[in-house]
Write a protein that holds these residues in place. Structure first.
Motif, PDB file in Angstrom:
ATOM      1  N   LEU A   1       0.845  -1.189   0.000  1.00  0.00           N
ATOM      2  CA  LEU A   1       0.000   0.000   0.000  1.00  0.00           C
ATOM      3  C   LEU A   1       0.878   1.235   0.000  1.00  0.00           C
ATOM      4  O   LEU A   1       1.840   1.331   0.776  1.00  0.00           O
ATOM      5  CB  LEU A   1      -0.926   0.001   1.222  1.00  0.00           C
ATOM      6  N   ARG A   2       0.543   2.173  -0.855  1.00  0.00           N
ATOM      7  CA  ARG A   2       1.323   3.403  -0.996  1.00  0.00           C
ATOM      8  C   ARG A   2       0.491   4.604  -0.578  1.00  0.00           C
ATOM      9  O   ARG A   2      -0.742   4.608  -0.711  1.00  0.00           O
ATOM     10  CB  ARG A   2       1.806   3.569  -2.440  1.00  0.00           C
ATOM     11  N   ASN A   3       1.190   5.616  -0.093  1.00  0.00           N
ATOM     12  CA  ASN A   3       0.522   6.836   0.343  1.00  0.00           C
ATOM     13  C   ASN A   3      -0.061   7.601  -0.838  1.00  0.00           C
ATOM     14  O   ASN A   3       0.386   7.454  -1.987  1.00  0.00           O
ATOM     15  CB  ASN A   3       1.493   7.732   1.118  1.00  0.00           C
ATOM     16  N   VAL A   4      -1.027   8.445  -0.542  1.00  0.00           N
ATOM     17  CA  VAL A   4      -1.653   9.302  -1.549  1.00  0.00           C
ATOM     18  C   VAL A   4      -1.508  10.753  -1.111  1.00  0.00           C
ATOM     19  O   VAL A   4      -1.219  11.047   0.052  1.00  0.00           O
ATOM     20  CB  VAL A   4      -3.143   8.938  -1.740  1.00  0.00           C
ATOM     21  N   ASN A   5      -1.700  11.659  -2.042  1.00  0.00           N
ATOM     22  CA  ASN A   5      -1.560  13.078  -1.723  1.00  0.00           C
ATOM     23  C   ASN A   5      -2.794  13.603  -0.995  1.00  0.00           C
ATOM     24  O   ASN A   5      -3.872  13.011  -1.046  1.00  0.00           O
ATOM     25  CB  ASN A   5      -1.311  13.899  -3.004  1.00  0.00           C
ATOM     26  N   ASN A   6      -2.607  14.717  -0.314  1.00  0.00           N
ATOM     27  CA  ASN A   6      -3.697  15.402   0.405  1.00  0.00           C
ATOM     28  C   ASN A   6      -4.414  14.471   1.380  1.00  0.00           C
ATOM     29  O   ASN A   6      -5.641  14.537   1.547  1.00  0.00           O
ATOM     30  CB  ASN A   6      -4.724  15.991  -0.573  1.00  0.00           C
ATOM     31  N   LEU A   7      -3.655  13.612   2.052  1.00  0.00           N
ATOM     32  CA  LEU A   7      -4.281  12.638   2.948  1.00  0.00           C
ATOM     33  C   LEU A   7      -4.929  13.324   4.142  1.00  0.00           C
ATOM     34  O   LEU A   7      -6.011  12.924   4.589  1.00  0.00           O
ATOM     35  CB  LEU A   7      -3.242  11.615   3.410  1.00  0.00           C
ATOM     36  N   SER A   8      -4.300  14.353   4.693  1.00  0.00           N
ATOM     37  CA  SER A   8      -4.886  15.049   5.844  1.00  0.00           C
ATOM     38  C   SER A   8      -6.227  15.665   5.492  1.00  0.00           C
ATOM     39  O   SER A   8      -7.187  15.602   6.274  1.00  0.00           O
ATOM     40  CB  SER A   8      -3.915  16.124   6.345  1.00  0.00           C
ATOM     41  N   GLN A   9      -6.319  16.259   4.301  1.00  0.00           N
ATOM     42  CA  GLN A   9      -7.575  16.863   3.878  1.00  0.00           C
ATOM     43  C   GLN A   9      -8.646  15.794   3.660  1.00  0.00           C
ATOM     44  O   GLN A   9      -9.826  15.993   3.998  1.00  0.00           O
ATOM     45  CB  GLN A   9      -7.353  17.652   2.585  1.00  0.00           C
ATOM     46  N   ARG A  10      -8.252  14.653   3.139  1.00  0.00           N
ATOM     47  CA  ARG A  10      -9.210  13.565   2.940  1.00  0.00           C
ATOM     48  C   ARG A  10      -9.733  13.054   4.285  1.00  0.00           C
ATOM     49  O   ARG A  10     -10.934  12.792   4.444  1.00  0.00           O
ATOM     50  CB  ARG A  10      -8.552  12.422   2.173  1.00  0.00           C
ATOM     51  N   LEU A  11      -8.823  12.902   5.257  1.00  0.00           N
ATOM     52  CA  LEU A  11      -9.236  12.391   6.560  1.00  0.00           C
ATOM     53  C   LEU A  11     -10.185  13.366   7.258  1.00  0.00           C
ATOM     54  O   LEU A  11     -11.114  12.936   7.964  1.00  0.00           O
ATOM     55  CB  LEU A  11      -8.002  12.126   7.428  1.00  0.00           C
TER      56      LEU A  11
END
Length: 454
Positions: free
Chosen positions: A399-409
């Motif tokens: 599994l790889r990270n994605v961008n803007n993860l904080s905003q998604r959470l």
């Protein structure tokens, strides 16, 4: 004497001397059509009224402030346009017949007429029909002028007489130049009329909105060069049997092309949906296997989407694979990863993948949710109703990270979810919203073990 004809490619607009099964310019198959050749006297004769002689300027002397934007009165439309319409631009709005293109254009006239003069040209409805629809949409203003005309020359004369600030043409397929022998809607007519409107917009600074119908393949009916001439190409999408509509930009010279606008069709017109995540998740079944929620980025806006999957034993040697709103090749790849890395025998099952609400997910952040939905359906074990999943899946199952993860959470938490499965983080830079449990996993196997425990 036989009239001279030429052959056009409906995909790229290339002209050829004879018919061919494949276009020599763009390589498209079965796209060559025969049309009457334009008269030599028609070389721009009808377009001279739209031109204003201009002179060259040193680029250092030009000011970027000359790009004047104004609001259309609909925040969702302004978002897709990149912050509002630009003066002197040519915007093409495409969509299937009956989807709501004319309703959208007439509805924005209510706000535009407060500060501008609008000319609405319709080749499909009479002035009486336009009046009845305007009354239903509660659009009434002395600055709104309507014209029921299909001849390009008459439209240009009316523009010269009324001098509007904004011109709306409904639709480009009904407009024709009488100096051309081909019928309205043909390749040569659509191409010539669009070129004329483009010169009108650039020469006189008039903002032009053009409505265009789409063909059965989903692209604007007419040559592909039509989309190259305009400044913005907007597609109005949705099922006619459902109330929700999605407006997305396929091309925008003045902004990003990854923004979407969401509307709901009611009896009195289109209503903006400012919270599309809540709309897309409405009616979600509780404790049902084969469904998982993820968060994707539509431009700068995080949107929650529900992915549904169904796996069933196949009675055929080659199992069926179907995806709606999810890339077919990526779905096949995820099924292979699920079998190889997740140890689930899905190769002998018919697989169906569906995105609720008409969204099209084209970013890898939805991989983990798709994997979990497929596994949930295979195991007949529901994922928790308050659990979401975000992450990209590789061929080795990692599994790889994605961008803007904080905003998604933050969006996941705002919609009431209490747990989110994400790729294992390296570092402490991730913002963790209060009340949201983050379950970090490194590969597909760990994600499936989390599913087994739920």
């Amino acid at each position: 004497m036989k009239a001279k004809t030429v052959f056009y490619c409906t995909e790229c607009g290339n002209e050829t001397a004879k018919w061919a099964g494949r276009c020599p310019a763009c390589g498209a198959w079965n796209s060559i059509v025969e049309q009457a050749a334009p008269k030599a006297s028609a070389a721009g004769k009808g377009r001279t009224k739209a031109l204003v002689r201009s002179k060259a300027h040193p680029i250092a002397e030009l000011q970027t402030e000359q790009e004047l934007r104004f609001s259309t009165g609909m925040g969702e439309l302004d978002r897709v346009l990149g912050g509002g319409a630009v003066k002197g631009s040519l915007v093409l709005v495409g969509g299937a017949p009956g989807i709501g293109k004319s309703t959208l254009m007439l509805q924005i006239c209510s706000q535009l007429c407060r500060f501008a003069k609008v000319l609405y040209v319709s080749g499909e409805e009479s002035p009486h029909q336009l009046k009845m629809r305007a009354e239903r949409l509660k659009v009434a203003s002395g600055n709104l002028y309507v014209l029921s005309e299909t001849c390009l020359g008459d439209v240009l004369e009316c523009v010269s007489e009324e001098a509007p600030d904004i011109l709306i043409v409904d639709s480009i397929q009904t407009l024709y130049n009488e100096e051309l022998d081909s019928p309205a809607g043909s390749v040569s007519q659509v191409k010539d009329c669009t070129m004329t409107l483009m010169q009108l917009a650039k020469g006189q600074g008039i903002t032009v909105f053009v409505i265009g119908h789409v063909n059965k393949e989903g692209s604007i009916a007419g040559p592909k060069v039509l989309e190259h001439m305009v400044d913005c190409v907007l597609y109005f999408e949705g099922d006619q049997h459902m109330t929700y509509r999605i407006l997305r930009a396929a091309k925008n010279r003045f902004g990003a092309t990854n923004e979407i606008g969401v509307f709901e069709m009611e009896n009195d017109g289109l209503i903006e949906v400012e919270n599309p995540s809540e709309m897309l998740l409405s009616g979600r079944p509780a404790d049902a296997p084969g469904t998982c929620v993820t968060c994707v980025m539509e431009g700068a806006r995080p949107v929650l989407a529900e992915i549904q999957a169904l796996l069933a034993s196949s009675s055929y040697p080659t199992p069926r694979r179907t995806s709606n709103g999810f890339d077919y090749n990526r779905a096949a790849m995820l099924l292979a990863v699920l079998e190889k890395r997740g140890q689930l025998k899905v190769s002998q099952c018919d697989a169906y993948l569906n995105i609720i609400g008409g969204l099209t997910l084209d970013e890898p952040a939805a991989d983990l949710a798709a994997i979990l939905a497929l596994a949930s359906s295979y195991l007949d074990k529901p994922i928790g109703a308050q659990v979401a999943a975000i992450g990209e899946v590789g061929l080795t199952g990692e599994l790889r990270n994605v961008n803007n993860l904080s905003q998604r959470l933050s969006e996941v938490r705002r919609l009431g979810f209490t747990e989110c499965i994400i790729p294992k983080q390296h570092g402490n830079r991730l913002g963790r919203p209060d009340g949201l449990k983050l379950t970090e996993v490194q590969n597909v196997g760990e994600a499936l073990r989390v599913l087994a425990r739920s």
